[in-house]
Design an enzyme around this catalytic site. Structure first.
Site, PDB file in Angstrom:
ATOM      1  N   GLY A  13      80.086  18.979  33.713  1.00  0.00           N
ATOM      2  CA  GLY A  13      81.222  19.680  34.268  1.00  0.00           C
ATOM      3  C   GLY A  13      81.952  18.226  36.012  1.00  0.00           C
ATOM      4  O   GLY A  13      81.672  18.591  36.991  1.00  0.00           O
ATOM      5  N   ILE A  18      81.753  19.475  43.087  1.00  0.00           N
ATOM      6  CA  ILE A  18      79.968  19.092  42.988  1.00  0.00           C
ATOM      7  C   ILE A  18      80.002  17.734  41.630  1.00  0.00           C
ATOM      8  O   ILE A  18      79.681  16.656  42.396  1.00  0.00           O
ATOM      9  CB  ILE A  18      79.469  20.102  43.346  1.00  0.00           C
ATOM     10  CG1 ILE A  18      79.400  20.715  44.555  1.00  0.00           C
ATOM     11  CG2 ILE A  18      78.145  19.838  42.587  1.00  0.00           C
ATOM     12  CD1 ILE A  18      78.624  22.453  44.460  1.00  0.00           C
ATOM     13  N   GLY A  19      80.535  18.580  41.197  1.00  0.00           N
ATOM     14  CA  GLY A  19      80.261  16.954  39.860  1.00  0.00           C
ATOM     15  C   GLY A  19      80.663  15.761  39.962  1.00  0.00           C
ATOM     16  O   GLY A  19      80.041  14.309  39.712  1.00  0.00           O
ATOM     17  N   TYR A 150      77.526  36.702  38.090  1.00  0.00           N
ATOM     18  CA  TYR A 150      77.758  35.551  38.312  1.00  0.00           C
ATOM     19  C   TYR A 150      75.836  35.466  38.987  1.00  0.00           C
ATOM     20  O   TYR A 150      74.957  34.458  38.559  1.00  0.00           O
ATOM     21  CB  TYR A 150      78.154  35.555  39.041  1.00  0.00           C
ATOM     22  CG  TYR A 150      78.423  33.458  39.520  1.00  0.00           C
ATOM     23  CD1 TYR A 150      78.649  33.499  39.510  1.00  0.00           C
ATOM     24  CD2 TYR A 150      77.567  33.331  41.360  1.00  0.00           C
ATOM     25  CE1 TYR A 150      78.108  31.450  40.102  1.00  0.00           C
ATOM     26  CE2 TYR A 150      77.637  32.550  42.301  1.00  0.00           C
ATOM     27  CZ  TYR A 150      78.109  30.776  42.001  1.00  0.00           C
ATOM     28  OH  TYR A 150      77.537  29.807  41.921  1.00  0.00           O
TER      29      TYR A 150
END
Length: 249
Positions: A13, A18-19, A150
């Site tokens: 990702g 963030i990745g 989640y």
């Protein structure tokens, strides 16, 4: 700085949020980096931004069998792997009545099943002293309404960080986790809500954060750099909660 000089790294990702920010920081710290992404547009954008500084791999994070192809690409490109940041994930929210088996399975596949089989596929090429960082969530700790699926996937991933840390430390492989609170990334624009509903949800979430704001991708990436580096050589099976104090309410 050069805390990751001559190290090889894979970020799942890694084409946005963030990745992608972690990829930038890894490269700045001297690492050779590969990132995975799903969408053609995201892949193209990451290639344009990172250029020849990163290998960009198209992969479905929820496809267990497909993780073998990712591992093979890493082996062919790097020979071995020093750092794995498992960051790819999906955040889908809704009351329990609205969930179907298909949507439940999708979240579990992307957030838990895919990461498990990626670590398995990469196992033969992890270098001694390698670092694995799993991106979990503060939702593994708090009872947020409409986040049941989640939250359970992130709790499972956090458990995996702890159990794998015990299993792999004999090979010199450290496993740790980061658990972000709400972060200002494109993730929130992918939840399918209207603009008005998205703004209302963001305001409601922000009101629960003691520091009064969402976190940034850079703040999470800096923590990942630390865990990936030799500075964290004595950090094993740990969880860094980075949530602006949200879990303390």
């Amino acid at each position: 700085m050069s805390r990751l000089q001559n190290k090889t790294a894979l970020i799942t990702g890694g084409t946005s949020g963030i990745g992608l920010e972690t990829a930038r920081q890894f490269i700045a710290e001297g690492a050779r980096v590969a990132v995975t992404g799903t969408s053609a547009a995201g892949i193209a954008a990451a290639r344009a931004e990172l250029g020849d500084k990163a290998l960009v791999i198209q992969a479905d994070a929820g496809n267990a069998e497909g993780q073998k192809a990712v591992a093979e690409a890493i082996k062919n490109a790097f020979g071995h792997l020093d750092i794995l940041f498992v960051n790819a994930g999906v955040a889908e929210f809704g009351p329990i009545e609205q969930w179907t088996e298909a949507s439940f399975d999708r979240s579990v596949a992307i957030n838990v099943k895919g990461p498990f089989f990626l670590v398995q596929a990469l196992s033969p090429i992890f270098a001694k002293g390698a670092s694995i960082v799993l991106n979990t969530s503060i939702n593994a700790h708090i009872g947020m309404p409409n986040s049941s699926v989640y939250s359970l996937t992130k709790a499972a991933l956090l458990s995996l960080a702890k159990t794998l840390s015990g299993e792999l430390i004999g090979r010199g492989i450290r496993v740790n986790a980061v658990s972000p609170g709400p972060i200002a990334t494109p993730l929130y624009s992918k939840l399918g809500a209207s603009e008005a509903d998205s703004k209302a949800m963001a305001a409601q979430i922000q009101s629960q954060i003691p520091v009064g704001r969402f976190g940034t991708a850079s703040e999470i990436a800096r923590a990942v750099v630390f865990l990936a580096s030799d500075e964290a050589a004595y950090t094993v099976g740990a969880e860094l909660i980075i949530d602006g104090g949200m879990a303390n309410l």
